[in-house]
Design an enzyme around this catalytic site. Structure first.
Site, PDB file in Angstrom:
ATOM      1  CD  GLU A   1      -4.570   5.103   6.660  1.00 30.09           C
ATOM      2  OE1 GLU A   1      -5.616   4.547   7.036  1.00 30.09           O
ATOM      3  OE2 GLU A   1      -3.456   4.886   7.192  1.00 30.09           O
ATOM      4  CD  GLU A   2      -0.867   4.241   9.287  1.00 29.61           C
ATOM      5  OE1 GLU A   2      -1.667   4.433  10.229  1.00 29.61           O
ATOM      6  OE2 GLU A   2      -0.676   3.122   8.779  1.00 29.61           O
TER       7      GLU A   2
ATOM      8  CG  ASP B   1       0.985   8.103   5.753  1.00 29.63           C
ATOM      9  OD1 ASP B   1       0.395   7.482   4.844  1.00 29.63           O
ATOM     10  OD2 ASP B   1       0.391   8.548   6.755  1.00 29.63           O
TER      11      ASP B   1
ATOM     12  CD  GLU C   1      -5.017   0.731   5.204  1.00 31.83           C
ATOM     13  OE1 GLU C   1      -4.270   0.033   5.904  1.00 31.83           O
ATOM     14  OE2 GLU C   1      -4.886   1.961   5.098  1.00 31.83           O
TER      15      GLU C   1
ATOM     16  CG  HIS D   1      -1.385   4.591   3.884  1.00 33.87           C
ATOM     17  ND1 HIS D   1      -0.330   4.369   4.751  1.00 33.87           N
ATOM     18  CD2 HIS D   1      -2.311   3.656   4.173  1.00 33.87           C
ATOM     19  CE1 HIS D   1      -0.610   3.329   5.527  1.00 33.87           C
ATOM     20  NE2 HIS D   1      -1.807   2.871   5.195  1.00 33.87           N
TER      21      HIS D   1
END
Length: 379
Positions: A133-134, A68, A162, A66
């Protein structure tokens, strides 16, 4: 300056607070399309998603990430501006350095080196990136996976970048995650004067015994791969702020992180049974953030273990701890899913950072995983 470090700095400088992408995916596309990756934009609402694939053959290996980041928090608490990548004492500081622009940069440089060495590699390589995602994660990977499923474009192996590492890069890989089920409970009472409780019904008092039972409930005992399911109350709100008014309702939010011993339906049934036992009026809203998943064994885990051993010299630990990730949307398709990334000590914190040497180690591990899985057989 290494290619990986240069790319991380470029990505950090783009203030992509969720659900913004701020041009990060354009940078990635520019580097990969010239290597034969086909670019596909799969945007939904305010979320930017990109699918980049090289090759059509099976098996399909996917790097998932991701672009973001979470909000910065108070700017004056940062030692350097969060979107001005800054090097101090061998570390690169900036929002997203560890979670997970560092991992994305390592994806790219690993792929570039692998393709330079093996232009006719086996199978296919793809990147799936989202800017959601966040946040609430409703217009990101979950919808991209739905598109792929509808056209029967099946992922075999998925590596989520991650930040999984604990003390040193590669010492932990996530081979699964617990499920996450959220509840917003409203207990309904009757507002009144505190001096006349017989004319009111205090929802805090009526709920208190149920709260005790919910928090003391043994939901399960876990299993070989997961710890026992945990219920945690995150918010309780009631009252008007006045000290002489019995509140008319109480709102309680709680979350269950549950293992593969339970499912959504069972949790709901058992929760309602506890609440109904005490006879108060209530309403409850549920939100399933994700079901548990587990990659117990397979070629992807074997390749990751071997790659970490080759690059670092030590054995890694398989683990299912931590929160949720976008891997929860890919695992139900039948793909093998693991998470392997930077150190997680500074993620979401003020002065987030990643070790400069760690970036090179992680990129080399990613490259070696590709070699282990997709390098052409030797004669």
């Amino acid at each position: 300056m290494s290619d990986t470090l240069e790319l991380v700095k470029d990505l950090i400088s783009r203030a992509s607070v969720t659900p913004e992408d701020a041009g990060c995916q354009d940078v990635i596309a520019g580097r990969l399309t010239c290597l034969g990756f086909k670019e596909e934009r799969l945007d939904f609402a305010d979320t930017r998603n990109i699918w980049l694939r090289r090759g059509e053959a099976k098996p399909l290996f996917v790097f998932l990430g991701h672009t973001d980041v979470v909000p910065t928090g108070p700017l004056d608490a940062w030692l350097s501006p969060p979107f001005e990548p800054t090097i101090r004492d061998g570390k690169l500081y900036g929002r997203g350095a560890a979670d997970m622009k560092g991992g994305i940069a390592c994806f790219i440089t690993a792929v570039e080196r692998f393709i330079a060495q093996y232009p006719d590699h086996q199978g296919s390589i793809a990147l799936m990136l989202t800017s959601d995602e966040e946040g609430i994660a409703t217009n990101g990977v979950v919808k991209v996976v739905d598109v792929l499923e509808r056209r029967n474009e099946k992922i075999d192996w998925c590596l989520v970048g991650e930040p999984s590492s604990d003390k040193k890069i590669g010492d932990v890989i996530r081979v699964g995650r617990r499920g996450s089920l959220c509840a917003k409970l409203t207990v309904i009472g009757i507002q009144g004067h505190v001096a006349y409780p017989e004319l009111a019904s205090n929802p805090i008092h009526t709920f208190a015994p149920a709260l005790k039972e919910l928090t003391e409930e043994v939901w399960d005992h876990g299993n070989t791969f997961f710890p026992p399911t945990s219920l945690q109350v995150s918010n309780i709100n009631a009252g008007t702020g006045a000290e002489n008014i019995i509140p008319g309702k109480a709102e309680i939010q709680f979350n269950l992180r549950f293992c593969t011993e339970l499912n959504e339906a069972t949790i709901k049934q058992r929760t309602h049974a506890i609440l109904d036992k005490y006879g108060f009026d209530y309403e409850i809203q549920w939100r399933l953030s994700g079901n548990p998943f587990l990659t117990g064994e397979g070629a992807l885990i074997d390749a990751a273990h071997a790659a970490i051993k080759t690059v670092t010299g030590f054995e890694t630990l398989d683990d299912t701890g931590g929160g949720t990730s976008d891997g929860r949307f890919v695992a139900p398709t039948g793909a093998q899913v693991i998470e392997l990334g930077a150190l997680n000590e500074s993620i979401h914190k003020i002065n987030e950072h990643v070790g400069i040497e760690d970036l090179e180690i992680l990129s080399n591990i990613y490259e070696q995983i590709l070699v282990n899985l997709l390098a052409p057989p030797t004669d």
